[in-house]
Design a protein around this motif. Structure first.
Motif, PDB file in Angstrom:
ATOM      1  N   VAL A  19       0.715  -1.094  -0.008  1.00 26.84           N
ATOM      2  CA  VAL A  19       0.028   0.018   0.113  1.00 26.84           C
ATOM      3  C   VAL A  19       0.714   1.131  -0.218  1.00 26.84           C
ATOM      4  O   VAL A  19       1.684   1.500   1.000  1.00 26.84           O
ATOM      5  N   SER A  20       0.763   1.812  -1.403  1.00 26.60           N
ATOM      6  CA  SER A  20       1.788   3.017  -1.131  1.00 26.60           C
ATOM      7  C   SER A  20       0.854   4.261  -1.389  1.00 26.60           C
ATOM      8  O   SER A  20      -0.071   4.404  -2.124  1.00 26.60           O
ATOM      9  N   LEU A  21       0.986   5.419  -0.436  1.00 26.23           N
ATOM     10  CA  LEU A  21       0.411   6.573  -0.555  1.00 26.23           C
ATOM     11  C   LEU A  21       1.273   7.751  -1.203  1.00 26.23           C
ATOM     12  O   LEU A  21       0.824   8.764  -1.172  1.00 26.23           O
ATOM     13  N   ALA A  22       2.426   7.310  -1.920  1.00 25.46           N
ATOM     14  CA  ALA A  22       3.113   8.255  -2.993  1.00 25.46           C
ATOM     15  C   ALA A  22       2.688   8.341  -4.185  1.00 25.46           C
ATOM     16  O   ALA A  22       3.538   8.858  -5.022  1.00 25.46           O
TER      17      ALA A  22
ATOM     18  N   ARG B  13      11.408  -3.096   2.042  1.00 26.62           N
ATOM     19  CA  ARG B  13      11.978  -4.140   3.019  1.00 26.62           C
ATOM     20  C   ARG B  13      11.089  -3.975   4.302  1.00 26.62           C
ATOM     21  O   ARG B  13      11.395  -4.503   5.504  1.00 26.62           O
ATOM     22  N   THR B  14       9.827  -3.374   4.023  1.00 27.26           N
ATOM     23  CA  THR B  14       8.922  -3.128   5.132  1.00 27.26           C
ATOM     24  C   THR B  14       7.529  -3.754   4.642  1.00 27.26           C
ATOM     25  O   THR B  14       7.492  -4.150   3.325  1.00 27.26           O
ATOM     26  N   GLU B  15       6.738  -3.908   5.668  1.00 33.14           N
ATOM     27  CA  GLU B  15       5.461  -4.408   5.328  1.00 33.14           C
ATOM     28  C   GLU B  15       4.192  -3.704   6.032  1.00 33.14           C
ATOM     29  O   GLU B  15       4.495  -3.189   7.130  1.00 33.14           O
ATOM     30  N   GLY B  16       3.237  -3.848   5.635  1.00 37.21           N
ATOM     31  CA  GLY B  16       1.905  -3.397   6.371  1.00 37.21           C
ATOM     32  C   GLY B  16       1.952  -1.844   6.603  1.00 37.21           C
ATOM     33  O   GLY B  16       2.280  -1.197   5.581  1.00 37.21           O
ATOM     34  N   ILE B  17       1.718  -1.574   7.955  1.00 37.66           N
ATOM     35  CA  ILE B  17       1.549  -0.215   8.276  1.00 37.66           C
ATOM     36  C   ILE B  17       2.929   0.392   8.121  1.00 37.66           C
ATOM     37  O   ILE B  17       2.979   1.750   7.956  1.00 37.66           O
TER      38      ILE B  17
ATOM     39  N   LEU C 235       4.062   7.628   3.061  1.00 38.26           N
ATOM     40  CA  LEU C 235       3.336   8.715   3.253  1.00 38.26           C
ATOM     41  C   LEU C 235       4.235   9.744   3.792  1.00 38.26           C
ATOM     42  O   LEU C 235       4.144  10.893   3.527  1.00 38.26           O
ATOM     43  N   ALA C 236       5.470   9.433   4.250  1.00 35.92           N
ATOM     44  CA  ALA C 236       6.476  10.544   4.600  1.00 35.92           C
ATOM     45  C   ALA C 236       7.177  10.957   3.438  1.00 35.92           C
ATOM     46  O   ALA C 236       7.412  12.130   3.307  1.00 35.92           O
ATOM     47  N   ILE C 237       7.264   9.931   2.306  1.00 35.85           N
ATOM     48  CA  ILE C 237       7.823  10.255   1.002  1.00 35.85           C
ATOM     49  C   ILE C 237       7.064  11.527   0.517  1.00 35.85           C
ATOM     50  O   ILE C 237       7.428  12.493  -0.120  1.00 35.85           O
TER      51      ILE C 237
ATOM     52  N   ILE D 159      -0.384  17.803  -5.383  1.00 34.16           N
ATOM     53  CA  ILE D 159       0.251  16.755  -4.860  1.00 34.16           C
ATOM     54  C   ILE D 159       0.164  16.648  -3.310  1.00 34.16           C
ATOM     55  O   ILE D 159       1.146  16.164  -2.699  1.00 34.16           O
ATOM     56  N   ASN D 160      -0.832  17.613  -2.530  1.00 35.10           N
ATOM     57  CA  ASN D 160      -0.512  17.522  -1.045  1.00 35.10           C
ATOM     58  C   ASN D 160      -0.991  16.406  -0.431  1.00 35.10           C
ATOM     59  O   ASN D 160      -1.220  15.113  -1.013  1.00 35.10           O
ATOM     60  N   VAL D 161      -0.953  16.320   1.004  1.00 30.81           N
ATOM     61  CA  VAL D 161      -1.105  14.803   1.841  1.00 30.81           C
ATOM     62  C   VAL D 161      -2.566  14.440   1.651  1.00 30.81           C
ATOM     63  O   VAL D 161      -2.830  13.491   1.430  1.00 30.81           O
ATOM     64  N   ALA D 162      -3.725  15.527   1.401  1.00 28.83           N
ATOM     65  CA  ALA D 162      -5.026  15.208   1.303  1.00 28.83           C
ATOM     66  C   ALA D 162      -5.280  14.529  -0.119  1.00 28.83           C
ATOM     67  O   ALA D 162      -6.061  13.599  -0.069  1.00 28.83           O
ATOM     68  N   ALA D 163      -4.436  15.035  -1.059  1.00 32.79           N
ATOM     69  CA  ALA D 163      -4.761  14.396  -2.318  1.00 32.79           C
ATOM     70  C   ALA D 163      -4.224  12.942  -2.417  1.00 32.79           C
ATOM     71  O   ALA D 163      -4.503  11.885  -2.960  1.00 32.79           O
ATOM     72  N   ALA D 164      -3.071  12.788  -1.647  1.00 39.83           N
ATOM     73  CA  ALA D 164      -2.716  11.295  -1.488  1.00 39.83           C
ATOM     74  C   ALA D 164      -3.474  10.418  -0.926  1.00 39.83           C
ATOM     75  O   ALA D 164      -3.576   9.360  -1.342  1.00 39.83           O
ATOM     76  N   ILE D 165      -4.171  10.784   0.269  1.00 36.78           N
ATOM     77  CA  ILE D 165      -5.119  10.012   0.861  1.00 36.78           C
ATOM     78  C   ILE D 165      -6.493   9.909  -0.025  1.00 36.78           C
ATOM     79  O   ILE D 165      -6.988   8.836   0.174  1.00 36.78           O
TER      80      ILE D 165
END
Length: 342
Positions: free
Chosen positions: A70-73, A126-130, A137-139, A257-263
Motif C-alpha cells: 500500500v503506497s500513499l506516494a 523491506r517493510t510491510e503493512g503499516i 506517506l512520509a515520502i 500533490i498535497n497529503v489530502a490528495a495522497a489520501i
C-alpha cells in the motif's frame, strides 16, 4: 487403452471477447458512446477527471491488490510527471519552460515517474503493512514540502500555470471531446495492461509474493527485485495520469500533490475495490460526483466529513468496496427460479 485424437476432434475456441471479457467490451462501448448524451461539462469535469484519478488509483491497486504494498506516494509519482511536463514543455510562469515537443516530453516525463516510483520501492520494499504506508506517506509529505519551498526548480508555492495540451492532426487535445477520448484511450490501455499483467507470469509471481514472501524467497525468487519492478510499472501508469492531469488543470502546484490528495487516492481505491482493476475507476467516479455536487449541499467545511462517512459505510458493509458488494449481490440475482417449469 489409448485414445486417438484426430484433427476432427472438437476444440474449445477462445474468442477475442472471451479473452478480455464481455463485460469489459460492453463497458468500453458505453464509455465510447457517453459523449453522445453528455455536455462538455460532464465530458471533462466528470468523465475525463474520473478517468485520470482512476488511473492514479489503478497504480495503487496494482501495488496493493496484487503485490500487497500500500503506497500513499502515487500522487507524488504523478506529480513528478506533471512537473516534468511543466518544466520541459511550455508554461507562462516565466520559470523554465524549455519548449521541448510533446512527443519527447510525454515519454520522458512518464519514464521519470517510473524511475521515481522504483526508487520509492527500493526505499520501502523491506517493510510491510503499516510501515510501508507510513514510509510512503512520509515520502509524499516530504515531496510536497520540497516543491512548496523550492523556487529554483519547482517555482515554490505558485507552481506552474499556462500549461497547454498539445495540438496535432489539426486537433487541440484539451477541447472537451478530444480530451475525453484521449483519457479514455489511455485509461483503457492501462486497464488492459494491468488486467493482462495480473494473468502473466510476473503477475502471478507478484501475487504469490503478496501471499507468502518467505516461501517465494526460499524457493529462489528475488522478492526485492520483483517488488521494485512492480513499483516501476505502477509509476508508468501514475506518470501517464500525471501528464493528463496537468493538461486537464492547465497548471501544477504543491496543492496538486498535497497529503489530502495522497489520501484521496487511497479512498478512491478502497471505495471502488482493491481486487479488480475496474474498481479504481468506479471509486473515482463516486468521489468526483460527490466533489462536484455534494459540496454545494453540505458545504466545503463538512465535505470531508461526508467523504469519511461514505467511506466508513462502504467499508463496513463491504470491505472489498463497491465491487465486493456487487459480488455479494450478484449470486442472489442469478439464482434460478424455484417455480417448476410448466
Amino acid at each position: 487403452m489409448s485414445v486417438l485424437v484426430t484433427s476432427d476432434s472438437p476444440r474449445a475456441t477462445v474468442t477475442f471477447v472471451d479473452r478480455i471479457g464481455a463485460g469489459n467490451v460492453v463497458l468500453l462501448a458505453l464509455l465510447a458512446l457517453y459523449p453522445a448524451v453528455a455536455s462538455d461539462f460532464f465530458l471533462t469535469q466528470i468523465g475525463a477527471y474520473s478517468l485520470i484519478l482512476g488511473m492514479i488509483a489503478l497504480s495503487l491497486v496494482m501495488l496493493a491488490g496484487y503485490g500487497g504494498m500500500v503506497s500513499l506516494a502515487q500522487i507524488s509519482v504523478a506529480g513528478v510527471a506533471g512537473y516534468a511536463v511543466a518544466i520541459l514543455g511550455l508554461n507562462n510562469s516565466g520559470v523554465h519552460g524549455f519548449g521541448w515537443p510533446f512527443w519527447i516530453v510525454v515519454p520522458f516525463a512518464t519514464l521519470l515517474a517510473g524511475i521515481a516510483s522504483a526508487l520509492i520501492g527500493v526505499i520501502s520494499n523491506r517493510t510491510e503493512g503499516i510501515y510501508t504506508i507510513m514510509i510512503t506517506l512520509a515520502i509524499a509529505t516530504a515531496f510536497f514540502y520540497f516543491t512548496n519551498q523550492n523556487y529554483s526548480l519547482f517555482n515554490g508555492f505558485p507552481g506552474y500555470a499556462g500549461i497547454r495540451a498539445p495540438e496535432f492532426w489539426g486537433v487541440y487535445w484539451r477541447n472537451p471531446l478530444p480530451f475525453y477520448y484521449l483519457c479514455l484511450g489511455v485509461s483503457a490501455l492501462t486497464y488492459a495492461a494491468v488486467l493482462y499483467g495480473s494473468r502473466s507470469t510476473f503477475g502471478l509471481t507478484l501475487q504469490a509474493l503478496r501471499d507468502n514472501p518467505r516461501r517465494m524467497r526460499a524457493i529462489g525468487f528475488n522478492v526485492t527485485a520483483h517488488k521494485v519492478v512492480a513499483y516501476f510499472y505502477a509509476g508508468i501508469i501514475a506518470g501517464l495520469a500525471g501528464v493528463l492531469l496537468v493538461w486537464f488543470n492547465g497548471r501544477i502546484s504543491p496543492g496538486t500533490i498535497n497529503v489530502a490528495a495522497a489520501i484521496n487516492v487511497l479512498i478512491i481505491a478502497v471505495i471502488g475495490g482493491m481486487r479488480h482493476p475496474v474498481g479504481p475507476f468506479l471509486g473515482a467516479l463516486v468521489v468526483v460526483l460527490m466533489q462536484t455536487f455534494a459540496i454545494d449541499i453540505v458545504g466545503a467545511e463538512r465535505f470531508n466529513t461526508l467523504i469519511g462517512l461514505v467511506f466508513l459505510a462502504i467499508v463496513f458493509v463491504s470491505p472489498d468496496g463497491l465491487l465486493g458488494l456487487w459480488g455479494r449481490i450478484r449470486p442472489h440475482l442469478a439464482q434460478e427460479s424455484l417455480r417448476p417449469n410448466p
